[in-house]
Design an enzyme around this catalytic site. Structure first.
Site, mmCIF file in Angstrom:
data_model
loop_
_atom_site.group_PDB
_atom_site.id
_atom_site.type_symbol
_atom_site.label_atom_id
_atom_site.label_comp_id
_atom_site.label_asym_id
_atom_site.label_seq_id
_atom_site.Cartn_x
_atom_site.Cartn_y
_atom_site.Cartn_z
ATOM 1 N N LEU A 1 -14.980 14.636 -1.390
ATOM 2 C CA LEU A 1 -13.841 15.553 -1.246
ATOM 3 C C LEU A 1 -13.138 15.314 0.081
ATOM 4 C CD1 LEU A 1 -15.614 18.789 -2.554
ATOM 5 C CD2 LEU A 1 -14.244 17.158 -3.858
ATOM 6 N N MET B 1 -8.435 12.428 0.058
ATOM 7 C CA MET B 1 -7.751 12.471 -1.225
ATOM 8 C C MET B 1 -8.523 13.242 -2.290
ATOM 9 S SD MET B 1 -6.240 8.573 -1.413
ATOM 10 C CE MET B 1 -5.622 8.730 -3.074
ATOM 11 N N SER C 1 -3.404 5.349 -5.392
ATOM 12 C CA SER C 1 -2.466 5.420 -4.276
ATOM 13 C C SER C 1 -1.736 6.750 -4.325
ATOM 14 C CB SER C 1 -1.458 4.270 -4.344
ATOM 15 O OG SER C 1 -0.546 4.325 -3.265
ATOM 16 N N GLY D 1 -2.193 9.033 -1.218
ATOM 17 C CA GLY D 1 -2.516 9.647 0.064
ATOM 18 C C GLY D 1 -2.516 11.161 0.017
ATOM 19 N N LYS E 1 -4.685 -2.907 -6.866
ATOM 20 C CA LYS E 1 -4.588 -2.014 -5.704
ATOM 21 C C LYS E 1 -4.726 -2.800 -4.402
ATOM 22 C CE LYS E 1 -4.498 1.996 -3.543
ATOM 23 N NZ LYS E 1 -5.171 1.862 -2.248
ATOM 24 N N HIS F 1 -1.445 -4.395 -3.807
ATOM 25 C CA HIS F 1 -0.563 -3.273 -3.446
ATOM 26 C C HIS F 1 -0.688 -2.971 -1.958
ATOM 27 C CE1 HIS F 1 -0.375 1.092 -2.588
ATOM 28 N NE2 HIS F 1 0.558 1.193 -3.518
ATOM 29 N N ASN F 2 -1.927 -2.882 -1.464
ATOM 30 C CA ASN F 2 -2.132 -2.557 -0.055
ATOM 31 C C ASN F 2 -1.727 -3.708 0.855
ATOM 32 O OD1 ASN F 2 -3.205 -0.207 -1.104
ATOM 33 N ND2 ASN F 2 -4.898 -0.147 0.350
ATOM 34 N N GLU G 1 1.848 -3.393 1.256
ATOM 35 C CA GLU G 1 2.091 -2.259 2.159
ATOM 36 C C GLU G 1 1.978 -2.698 3.616
ATOM 37 O OE1 GLU G 1 -0.767 1.281 3.423
ATOM 38 O OE2 GLU G 1 -0.153 1.453 1.323
ATOM 39 N N TYR G 2 0.989 -3.557 3.921
ATOM 40 C CA TYR G 2 0.839 -4.057 5.291
ATOM 41 C C TYR G 2 2.139 -4.719 5.755
ATOM 42 C CZ TYR G 2 -4.314 -3.612 5.654
ATOM 43 O OH TYR G 2 -5.601 -3.153 5.758
#
Length: 299
Positions: free
Chosen positions: A8, A11, A122, A124, A172, A175-176, A179-180
């Site tokens: 928990l 996210m 994804s 956040g 993913k 994807h990241n 993002e970088y």
């Protein structure tokens, strides 16, 4: 559908809330009992004090979603679940695990007739309000069974069954990596603006570019919000961690003979951000002095 959620953190807690709002029953567990208590007090959530208790609260066909850090925490949680679950049950890994680990873990699960799904996630801290983009890998039957959960967590058109196990975390990962590169480009661009000869209003420029510009994006909207709260970005160190996914993306680019200079450079820029003093820069300064007589700044 009733689902168990393990983890928990940043996210996981918001994912539980979104599931409950979507009409799902959720049993929640975390090593720290405080977020479990908070969810029980604020939402219609059943709390568990241990993983065995969480499994006992679920009815076959059980679905357990792991939202724990990649590596050993995920490995240990999976081992515990495999000792408790029954054939036909489903384990979902929504963390940032390496796709090769996910493929290996799927084989361990398959040996016990337990299904494994890798769900690249994804969104956040904004996922509760906006939904989570889900990149899901797994067998058709298991993914179809869990679709009500995926569709509740995702916004419209924000969920895709990407293919077999491993594909979700692979997508993913890339994807990241992208993002970088995006983050690095924005960072460099705004530093050039800041250091220019002109008295530029950076918050105003961030806001401007979000209206009709080809570089407008949600990231730029977030920068606009950050400037609104802290126009000079005071008390923020330029120290940037990496979750590991950028490294994995670069490794796969090498394995596939794909040139990825932007993502690679953005990863190395993060390494540079953590150095108080660069030894490599000292070597370069000494060499420039040696061959060209260029001045050297001393400490």
């Amino acid at each position: 559908m009733k689902i168990g959620m393990i983890g928990l953190g940043r996210m996981g807690g918001n994912m539980v809330k979104r599931l409950v709002l979507g009409g799902h029953e959720v049993v929640a567990y975390d090593r720290n009992p405080e977020p479990v208590k908070e969810l029980q007090e604020e939402n219609d959530v059943q709390g568990a004090s241990s993983i065995p208790e969480l499994v006992n609260f679920l009815e076959p066909r059980r679905v357990v979603w792991m939202m724990v850090p990649a590596g050993d925490p995920t490995e240990q949680t999976l081992e515990t679940l495999l000792s408790l679950l029954s054939p036909g049950d489903i384990i979902i890994d929504g963390g940032n695990s390496n796709f090769r680990d996910s493929m290996r873990r799927a084989k361990l699960c398959r040996a016990q007739q337990i299904e494994f799904i890798d769900a690249g996630t994804s969104g956040g801290i904004w996922g509760l309000a906006n939904g989570y983009c889900l990149m899901v890998g797994g067998e058709n039957d298991a993914v179809h069974y869990c679709e009500p959960v995926f569709k509740t967590l995702a916004p419209e058109n924000g969920y895709l069954h990407t293919g077999p196990v491993g594909s979700g975390h692979f997508v993913k990962m890339v994807h990241n990596g992208i993002e970088y590169g995006l983050l690095q480009a924005y960072g460099e661009g705004f530093e050039i603006l800041k250091e220019s000869q002109f008295p530029l209003d950076l918050p105003a420029i961030a806001a401007l570019w979000n209206h009709g510009s080809v570089v407008r994006s949600w990231l730029l909207e977030l920068l606009e919000q950050a400037y609104a709260q802290n126009p000079d970005l005071k008390n923020i160190r330029g120290y940037i961690e990496d979750s590991g996914e950028g490294r994995w993306t670069v490794e796969e680019a090498i394995n596939e003979n794909v040139p990825a200079p932007v993502i690679t450079a953005s990863l190395f820029a993060r390494f540079a951000s953590r150095q108080e003093e660069s030894y490599g820069a000292k070597v370069i300064a000494a060499l420039r002095n040696a061959f060209g007589g260029h001045p050297v700044k001393t400490e």
